[in-house]
Design an enzyme around this catalytic site. Structure first.
Site, mmCIF file in Angstrom:
data_model
loop_
_atom_site.group_PDB
_atom_site.id
_atom_site.type_symbol
_atom_site.label_atom_id
_atom_site.label_comp_id
_atom_site.label_asym_id
_atom_site.label_seq_id
_atom_site.Cartn_x
_atom_site.Cartn_y
_atom_site.Cartn_z
ATOM 1 C CB ALA A 65 -13.361 13.986 18.320
ATOM 2 N N GLY A 114 -12.187 10.403 22.507
ATOM 3 C CA GLY A 114 -10.170 10.572 22.170
ATOM 4 C C GLY A 114 -9.314 11.262 23.582
HETATM 5 N N1 COA Z 1 -17.196 17.998 21.689
HETATM 6 C C1 COA Z 1 -17.714 19.251 21.848
HETATM 7 N N2 COA Z 1 -18.060 19.915 22.414
HETATM 8 C C2 COA Z 1 -18.397 19.017 23.647
HETATM 9 C C3 COA Z 1 -17.679 17.787 24.230
HETATM 10 C C4 COA Z 1 -16.900 17.566 22.270
HETATM 11 N N3 COA Z 1 -17.226 16.104 22.844
HETATM 12 N N4 COA Z 1 -17.930 17.121 24.900
HETATM 13 C C5 COA Z 1 -18.622 18.621 25.239
HETATM 14 N N5 COA Z 1 -18.480 19.663 24.614
HETATM 15 C C6 COA Z 1 -19.232 20.707 25.281
HETATM 16 C C7 COA Z 1 -20.325 20.689 25.348
HETATM 17 O O1 COA Z 1 -21.235 20.964 24.704
HETATM 18 C C8 COA Z 1 -20.656 21.797 25.939
HETATM 19 O O2 COA Z 1 -20.742 23.220 25.558
HETATM 20 P P1 COA Z 1 -21.827 24.318 25.347
HETATM 21 O O3 COA Z 1 -21.987 24.249 27.347
HETATM 22 O O4 COA Z 1 -21.835 25.264 24.955
HETATM 23 O O5 COA Z 1 -23.100 23.465 25.367
HETATM 24 C C9 COA Z 1 -20.064 21.675 27.008
HETATM 25 O O6 COA Z 1 -18.816 20.893 26.851
HETATM 26 C C10 COA Z 1 -20.633 21.152 29.143
HETATM 27 O O7 COA Z 1 -21.048 19.585 28.543
HETATM 28 P P2 COA Z 1 -22.392 19.028 28.976
HETATM 29 O O8 COA Z 1 -22.912 18.372 27.917
HETATM 30 O O9 COA Z 1 -23.011 20.106 28.874
HETATM 31 O O10 COA Z 1 -21.175 18.426 29.671
HETATM 32 P P3 COA Z 1 -22.603 17.530 30.600
HETATM 33 O O11 COA Z 1 -22.305 17.077 31.909
HETATM 34 O O12 COA Z 1 -24.022 17.553 30.468
HETATM 35 O O13 COA Z 1 -22.153 15.830 29.965
HETATM 36 C C11 COA Z 1 -20.544 14.527 29.386
HETATM 37 C C12 COA Z 1 -21.191 15.578 29.886
HETATM 38 C C13 COA Z 1 -18.576 14.308 28.546
HETATM 39 C C14 COA Z 1 -21.506 13.167 29.032
HETATM 40 C C15 COA Z 1 -20.976 14.910 27.676
HETATM 41 O O14 COA Z 1 -20.627 16.071 27.383
HETATM 42 C C16 COA Z 1 -20.731 14.180 26.485
HETATM 43 O O15 COA Z 1 -21.560 13.371 26.300
HETATM 44 N N6 COA Z 1 -19.589 14.872 25.774
HETATM 45 C C17 COA Z 1 -19.207 14.050 24.313
HETATM 46 C C18 COA Z 1 -18.051 13.083 24.991
HETATM 47 C C19 COA Z 1 -18.897 11.829 23.509
HETATM 48 O O16 COA Z 1 -18.690 11.289 23.099
HETATM 49 N N7 COA Z 1 -17.677 11.836 23.265
HETATM 50 C C20 COA Z 1 -16.445 11.378 21.938
HETATM 51 C C21 COA Z 1 -16.488 11.982 21.199
HETATM 52 S S1 COA Z 1 -15.955 11.132 19.460
#
Ligand code: COA
Length: 270
Positions: A65, A114
């Site tokens: 999400a 999600g």
């Molecule tokens: N919602 C919104 N944006 C998200 C996202 C999410 N679930 N997951 C990744 N993004 C975005 C980041 O904000 C970033 O955007 P930006 O460059 O404009 O800041 C881009 O996608 C790349 O993600 P980033 O976090 O920089 O990559 P990373 O390699 O450092 O980390 C993850 C990868 C998957 C570990 C990390 O993105 C993350 O923890 N995402 C959330 C996962 C999560 O908790 N999902 C459940 C939600 S209920």
């Protein structure tokens, strides 16, 4: 808006691609709404008999999400968050779970939150060796909300699901196979060919039979065996008068390959 989910149809297979690669294909409200719209169109499109679902680019299937967006809903109060975020996401996974045509998730990269819940909900899944999975909601201080507390525990068992839900640990595609979350792991460049091959093996058969099997398994799974057997019988009764069953039986008896009339009607097997 329509670009959030790309579609391509070939040989009766629709490929849907979650398409926000710069956000790791995070599931924004607009993406979910478009996805639901496309499923409505596909359900009634007789030319489409199997759906493959994947993520744009190599990095992610979906990172779940859209946290920025639903964080704003949470700030507006529990009722708003329930309506805009939870109910919308649950609508999507329930729709995928009960869809009357087979859906195959081709998990090309990370499937977190999600993204993992979509994989849990669809009836079939193949993962790239580069895929990774996680239930990271606990890192945000919340439980999963798109069915993630319910379907994984049914698929994998309570303790195995709880370990993943309570730790948020990332797990491998091989572990996903062990848990019953995906059917197989393949080399990255074999992901789409493997998904199309699986689709092709389903397409040989009657679409009405496929729909009745999907219904019987999905509806019956959470019932008692007695209720499940009633559902199974009901699905057979609906298929019994169709030309597809007549053709399947006649072809077997005549020792020839069946040629189904192709009169796909999702509603006929409801
Ligand atoms: N919602 C919104 N944006 C998200 C996202 C999410 N679930 N997951 C990744 N993004 C975005 C980041 O904000 C970033 O955007 P930006 O460059 O404009 O800041 C881009 O996608 C790349 O993600 P980033 O976090 O920089 O990559 P990373 O390699 O450092 O980390 C993850 C990868 C998957 C570990 C990390 O993105 C993350 O923890 N995402 C959330 C996962 C999560 O908790 N999902 C459940 C939600 S209920």
């Amino acid at each position: 808006m329509s670009d959030f989910v790309l579609t391509e149809t070939r040989d009766a297979i629709a490929t849907l691609t979650l398409n926000r690669p710069d956000k790791l294909n995070a599931l924004s409200y607009a993406l979910i709404d478009r996805f639901l719209e496309l499923l409505d169109l596909i359900e009634t499109d007789e030319a489409i008999r199997v759906v493959i679902l994947t993520g744009a680019d190599d990095r992610a299937f979906s990172a779940g999400a859209d946290i920025h967006e639903f964080s704003q809903s949470v700030a507006r109060g529990a009722d708003v968050a329930m309506r805009d975020f939870v109910m919308r996401g649950q609508r999507l996974t329930a729709r995928l779970e009960a869809f009357p045509k087979p859906i195959i998730a081709a998990v090309n990269g990370l499937a977190f939150g999600g993204g993992c819940e979509i994989t849990e909900a669809v009836p079939l899944a193949i993962a790239s060796e580069r895929a990774s999975f996680a239930k990271p909601e606990i890192n945000l201080g919340m439980p999963p909300t798109f069915g993630g507390t319910q379907r994984l525990s049914r698929l994998a068992g309570r303790k195995r699901a709880l370990e993943l839900l309570l730790t948020g640990d990332v797990f491998s595609p091989e572990r996903a196979v062990e848990l019953g979350l995906v059917n197989q792991v393949v080399a990255h460049d074999q992901l789409m060919p493997a998904a199309r091959d699986l689709a092709g093996r389903i397409l040989r058969h009657s679409p009405l039979a496929a729909a009745s099997i999907l219904r019987a398994v999905t509806r019956g799974l959470n019932q008692s065996i007695a209720e499940g057997l009633l559902i199974e019988g009901e699905q057979f009764a609906r298929v019994a008068p169709t030309a597809d069953l007549r053709e399947g039986l006649d072809a077997w008896i005549a020792r020839r390959k069946p040629a189904y009339p192709g009169s796909w009607s999702a509603k006929a097997a409801v």
